[in-house]
Structures are given as structure tokens and as C-alpha cells.
Design a protein around this motif. Structure first.
Motif, PDB file in Angstrom:
ATOM      1  N   LEU A 138      39.876  34.563  35.012  1.00 56.30           N
ATOM      2  CA  LEU A 138      39.997  35.146  36.343  1.00 56.30           C
ATOM      3  C   LEU A 138      41.478  35.154  36.722  1.00 56.30           C
ATOM      4  O   LEU A 138      42.160  34.140  36.589  1.00 56.30           O
ATOM      5  N   TYR A 139      41.974  36.308  37.175  1.00 57.39           N
ATOM      6  CA  TYR A 139      43.382  36.450  37.542  1.00 57.39           C
ATOM      7  C   TYR A 139      43.522  36.815  39.020  1.00 57.39           C
ATOM      8  O   TYR A 139      42.708  37.562  39.569  1.00 57.39           O
ATOM      9  N   GLY A 140      44.621  36.346  39.631  1.00 54.73           N
ATOM     10  CA  GLY A 140      45.035  36.798  40.953  1.00 54.73           C
ATOM     11  C   GLY A 140      46.512  37.111  40.891  1.00 54.73           C
ATOM     12  O   GLY A 140      47.268  36.419  40.197  1.00 54.73           O
ATOM     13  N   ALA A 141      46.972  38.155  41.602  1.00 55.42           N
ATOM     14  CA  ALA A 141      48.359  38.575  41.418  1.00 55.42           C
ATOM     15  C   ALA A 141      48.979  39.137  42.688  1.00 55.42           C
ATOM     16  O   ALA A 141      48.300  39.699  43.556  1.00 55.42           O
ATOM     17  N   LEU A 142      50.317  38.976  42.762  1.00 49.59           N
ATOM     18  CA  LEU A 142      51.157  39.580  43.793  1.00 49.59           C
ATOM     19  C   LEU A 142      52.115  40.566  43.128  1.00 49.59           C
ATOM     20  O   LEU A 142      52.457  40.413  41.939  1.00 49.59           O
ATOM     21  N   THR A 202      41.166  35.163  49.365  1.00 48.95           N
ATOM     22  CA  THR A 202      42.624  35.068  49.385  1.00 48.95           C
ATOM     23  C   THR A 202      43.329  36.299  49.939  1.00 48.95           C
ATOM     24  O   THR A 202      44.465  36.193  50.394  1.00 48.95           O
ATOM     25  N   GLY A 203      42.694  37.456  49.863  1.00 50.33           N
ATOM     26  CA  GLY A 203      43.354  38.691  50.272  1.00 50.33           C
ATOM     27  C   GLY A 203      44.485  39.091  49.355  1.00 50.33           C
ATOM     28  O   GLY A 203      45.354  39.896  49.742  1.00 50.33           O
ATOM     29  N   LEU A 204      44.523  38.558  48.138  1.00 45.31           N
ATOM     30  CA  LEU A 204      45.570  38.928  47.184  1.00 45.31           C
ATOM     31  C   LEU A 204      45.548  40.438  46.927  1.00 45.31           C
ATOM     32  O   LEU A 204      44.481  41.055  46.898  1.00 45.31           O
TER      33      LEU A 204
END
Length: 300
Positions: A132-136, A39-41
């Protein structure tokens, strides 16, 4: 990805990891790296269970501070705790102002400057094993592609953990008395062959290596002393993965045609792998090769 039971209920409170599940942290590390690549987050993080109703964040990519490193998230609290409680992904686009979650962790999240966050639970057998987390760092809606990638990564981890659990359980079942072990070896050998075949169909190299490692653990359990190369014996032969795949099915009594069907090969290819394995094992028949491989700790 919704891990609700057949009765429509979400998973119960997270359980403490059972014996043999020490590899959950390693699986989470691989998942964090995989999601970041996909994702490139700006920031991806996660952690495995650290007790009955809490997890500890230990794997992070893209962090600017240490505020989240080691943070303990409890069941039901914050975004990750809500994902644990529901057993499904949840996300917000403006974390500090989100009305759908508790704000127990606003301090560490704020110090990282995270605003849009998705949290996906890792659920195996209806038990949460991690999140699992992804963030902006901007209050933007997370694209369907990003949420989908997080869910797919979680599914990959769940499959990895489920397969390794099965290998651990097979090893555990060998430990009762000797009168029971002989019959149980047949199940272990079937699991061993299944894991090896599955490894060849997995695209992710990390997961493939873990599956192969699980088969080596099963094979090593057949040795009286796993440190066989330290007691003066000759070094064990080196077989290719496909040679071991073929031998694992031969050990179960499969014909070349049956092994070919299970491995997705043609019989002539199976025969070629078998001949090569026999040569390396200094054997003249199929069963001699199986016996030699077991003595060397290559097969259970």
C-alpha cells in the motif's frame, strides 16, 4: 507493523498467491480507498501479488496519468520492492534523489510527479501479500499521522485476509473422504461462529460485510447443491445477523448463557433472538431451528 519473524529475519521472498486468495485485489482496493479517506493524500495506490516475487499495481486514487496503472514491482526493487524485502514500511521525502532505494521505476513515478512516498507491505503469516502506497507531489516529510494511518490500514487488511484465509482453509478441509468430513464439520462450525462474532466487533463496514460473506460461504458448503433456490424449493428464511450469531453458538451446543458470554449480550437478549429465529424457521425447539437453518444453507 514490522513483520519480522521471531528469529529477527524479515519475511522471505513473496510467494505466489495460494488457491482461495483471489480476493486479495479486492482487499487492496478497499485499503486504498480507506487510506485516501483517512489522510486526504493527493495519491494513494497499491496492488496484490502477481507472482512469486512481484506485485502489480492495480488500485489507484488521485492519479494524473496511467503510468503506474499495471506497473509490476519486483521484490527488492524501488521503494515498494524494498518494503516487500524488509517486511516493514519505508518512505522517502524526495524520490528521485533518494539514495536508499534503487531507481528502476523513476520513469512512471516521475510522470506522476510523486516526490514524498510511503510504502507499507501487507504481511500475513510472514508472507507479503501486497503493498500500500501513499504519496505527495511535494518534497515534504510525511507526517507521523500519515505514516501511522498507512500502517493501521495495512493492519486492517492483514486481519481481513487472515480471517478469510482461515475460512478458505476450513472449506478446503471438508473435501477429503466422507469418513473424515463429519469430524471436521465441528471445526468448521466453530470457525463459522467465531467469524460471525468477530464481524459484529469490526467497525469498518467493508470488512464486516466480507466476514459475513465468508460465513455464508461456509454455510453454503453444507448444501448438496448450492443452487437450492433454483430447484423448486421454497425461498430460504431471512434471519438477522444476530439471530444467525445466536444459532451458530446453539449449533455448537452452547447454552443461552454461554452464547451470551461469547457474544457480549445478556441471556434474555439471546433468548429473544433465538425465539425470533425459531419462529422464522417454523421450529419448536432449539435443535429443530438449527437443523432447519442447516437445510436452508444458513449454517454449516
Amino acid at each position: 507493523m514490522d513483520a519480522r519473524s521471531s528469529e529477527g529475519r524479515p519475511p522471505g521472498p513473496a510467494q505466489a498467491p495460494e488457491p482461495g486468495r483471489g480476493g486479495d485485489a479486492g482487499a487492496m482496493r478497499s485499503a486504498v480507498l480507506a487510506l485516501h479517506r483517512a489522510t486526504g493524500l493527493p495519491m494513494v495506490f497499491g496492488g496484490a501479488l502477481a507472482g512469486r516475487d512481484r506485485l502489480r499495481i492495480t488500485e489507484l486514487v488521485g492519479g494524473r496519468t496511467d503510468s503506474l496503472n499495471g506497473l509490476v514491482v519486483r521484490h527488492g526493487n524501488g521503494l515498494g520492492g524494498k518494503a516487500m524485502a524488509l517486511g516493514r514500511p519505508v518512505w522517502v521525502t524526495d524520490y528521485p534523489r533518494a539514495a536508499t532505494i534503487s531507481h528502476d521505476y523513476d520513469g512512471p513515478v516521475g510522470r506522476e510527479g510523486l516526490l514524498s512516498i510511503v510504502a507499507v507491505p501487507i504481511v500475513v503469516r510472514r508472507r507479503v501479500r501486497g503493498v500500500l502506497y501513499g504519496a505527495l507531489r511535494e518534497p515534504l516529510g510525511l507526517a507521523d499521522r500519515v505514516v501511522g494511518a498507512a500502517m493501521q490500514t495495512a493492519r486492517d487488511v492483514e486481519q481481513d485476509l487472515a480471517v478469510r484465509d482461515r475460512a478458505d482453509e476450513a472449506l478446503t478441509r471438508l473435501r477429503p473422504g466422507a469418513e473424515e468430513s463429519a469430524a471436521r464439520w465441528e471445526e468448521v462450525r466453530a470457525v463459522h461462529a467465531e467469524l460471525r462474532a468477530l464481524a459484529e466487533r469490526v467497525d469498518d463496514p467493508v470488512t464486516r460485510d466480507r466476514l459475513r460473506e465468508a460465513t455464508l460461504r461456509l454455510a453454503a458448503a453444507s448444501l448438496p447443491d448450492p443452487r437450492d433456490e433454483q430447484d423448486g424449493r421454497a425461498p430460504r428464511p431471512v434471519l438477522s445477523p444476530r439471530e444467525l450469531d445466536v444459532l451458530s453458538y446453539v449449533a455448537m451446543g452452547c447454552t443461552n448463557a454461554e452464547a451470551a458470554t461469547r457474544l457480549g449480550l445478556v441471556p434474555e437478549t439471546v433468548k429473544s433472538y433465538l425465539r425470533s429465529a425459531m419462529r422464522k424457521l417454523d421450529s419448536h425447539t432449539r435443535m429443530e431451528a438449527v437443523a432447519a437453518a442447516r437445510r436452508a444453507g444458513l449454517l454449516p
